[in-house]
Write an enzyme that holds these catalytic residues in place. Sequence first.
Site, short mmCIF file in Angstrom:
data_model
loop_
_atom_site.label_atom_id
_atom_site.label_comp_id
_atom_site.label_asym_id
_atom_site.label_seq_id
_atom_site.Cartn_x
_atom_site.Cartn_y
_atom_site.Cartn_z
N LYS A 83 8.92 -130.78 45.57
CA LYS A 83 10.32 -131.18 45.35
C LYS A 83 10.39 -132.54 44.65
O LYS A 83 11.42 -132.88 44.06
CB LYS A 83 11.08 -131.22 46.67
N ASP A 130 16.89 -130.21 53.63
CA ASP A 130 16.10 -129.83 54.80
C ASP A 130 14.98 -130.85 55.00
O ASP A 130 14.21 -130.75 55.94
CB ASP A 130 15.44 -128.47 54.56
C1 LIG Z 1 8.12 -127.01 50.97
C2 LIG Z 1 9.15 -126.16 50.31
N1 LIG Z 1 8.77 -125.01 49.74
C3 LIG Z 1 9.65 -124.21 49.13
C4 LIG Z 1 11.00 -124.54 49.08
C5 LIG Z 1 11.95 -123.57 48.44
O1 LIG Z 1 12.58 -124.04 47.30
P1 LIG Z 1 14.05 -123.53 46.95
O2 LIG Z 1 14.97 -124.03 48.01
O3 LIG Z 1 14.32 -124.12 45.60
O4 LIG Z 1 14.00 -122.04 46.93
C6 LIG Z 1 11.45 -125.72 49.68
C7 LIG Z 1 12.86 -126.10 49.65
O5 LIG Z 1 13.28 -127.09 50.18
C8 LIG Z 1 10.49 -126.56 50.30
O6 LIG Z 1 10.85 -127.72 50.89
#
Ligand SMILES: Cc1ncc(COP(=O)(O)O)c(C=O)c1O
Length: 399
Positions: A83, A130
């Site tokens: 992110k 989150d």
């Molecule tokens: C560690 C991690 N993996 C995957 C995702 C998924 O990304 P998205 O919300 O863009 O689908 C998030 C989203 O916050 C994340 O924190």
Amino acid sequence: VTGPAFPHRLAVNPIADRLHPYPALLKSIVQADDLRNVLSVTPHLPNYAQTPLASLSDLDGEFGLGAIYYKDESTRFGLGSFKGLGGAYALFRFLERALVAETGAIDLDALLQGKFRTLTAHIPVSCATDGNHGRSVAWGAKLFGCPCYVYLHEHVSEGREQAIAAFGARIVRVNGNYDDSVRQCQADAEQHGRTVISDTSYEGYSEIPRDVMRGYTLLFHELAEQLPDMAGITHVFVQAGVGAFPAAVCGFFWDMYGTKRPKLICVEPVNADCVFQSVVAGQPKAISGEMNTIMAGLACGEVSMLAWDILRNGCDFVVAIDDEAAAQTMRRLAAHRPAITAGESGAAGVAGLWSVCASAGSRETLGLTPLSRVLVFGTEGATDPELYTRIVHGLPSSA
Ligand SMILES: Cc1ncc(COP(=O)(O)O)c(C=O)c1O
């Protein structure tokens, strides 16, 4: 596959489009060429380093696959997740637009050196998170000198709050779930004149989330150097929260390889399966309630509007997994040599792969064979170190 068979649900997208090249309309959201703009910014941010690509050669034989490549985002910018590529990049692009009247074309180095602080100090930004997206935005806001407000719903852990607050962001706690925090953040921004730097898009709000998705494409610049044969990847497993990340991955591959692109499999927690439900219904479906899961980064109940535009026909399958699969995968990756640190959401991609490989029916549906070459994203490391230790060192995942 030796070891446990994990219960999971598998959805086949009945309207997946594998017959047409990447539609022009979707190119305006994310496309391979976006990388050029990203390359002029992200690699110049402090602490930039390529993240490693591991070959999980101990698992591919066990899973009955040809190869498993694991892009390990646990060290990204010292923030602990992929992110880091999205929020800070989108914030820069927003500042560029906001300051053009005063400064002309903004110079990133000058911005990083604090030359525009008198201006940026009056540009408050905010986001809901989150955990991981908020860390990226808070980091970017500190780098660029903007006041920052980060909205956390009631289930975001103390450890994740502290990591965001460490960048000087003000924390606003919101009752309810992630989607409630998105709405509160937007309402407060309107009231207080803040700009929302969100990774999810909704009616009337898409420019900034589009830049967030584009920011993620830097991964492909690195992968092009690291993967022996990117065109030979047959399957990609991608964790979905609001779906922005899998949509960016899907868009990039679709644009690059058209009908020869790898199959895209979204992975979600069973209790927060909004992409799963939307794919089954053929239209966005919201999940409400607590969405109790250890995969905190994936606990989102509403698909991002822009992400849905791409995933609607671009996603091939969705697999919904339970917490135990994620916890076991974290332990399994920690035991890999060299050890891999994967947080709960970070391990979910491999957990999805493990879940389907252990089921003959699911394997067949996905067309996974000993010739398959699978790409998986380890999207986060130990972003909550205390939780990570509890799960990896053998205590029950619900403890
Ligand atoms: C560690 C991690 N993996 C995957 C995702 C998924 O990304 P998205 O919300 O863009 O689908 C998030 C989203 O916050 C994340 O924190």
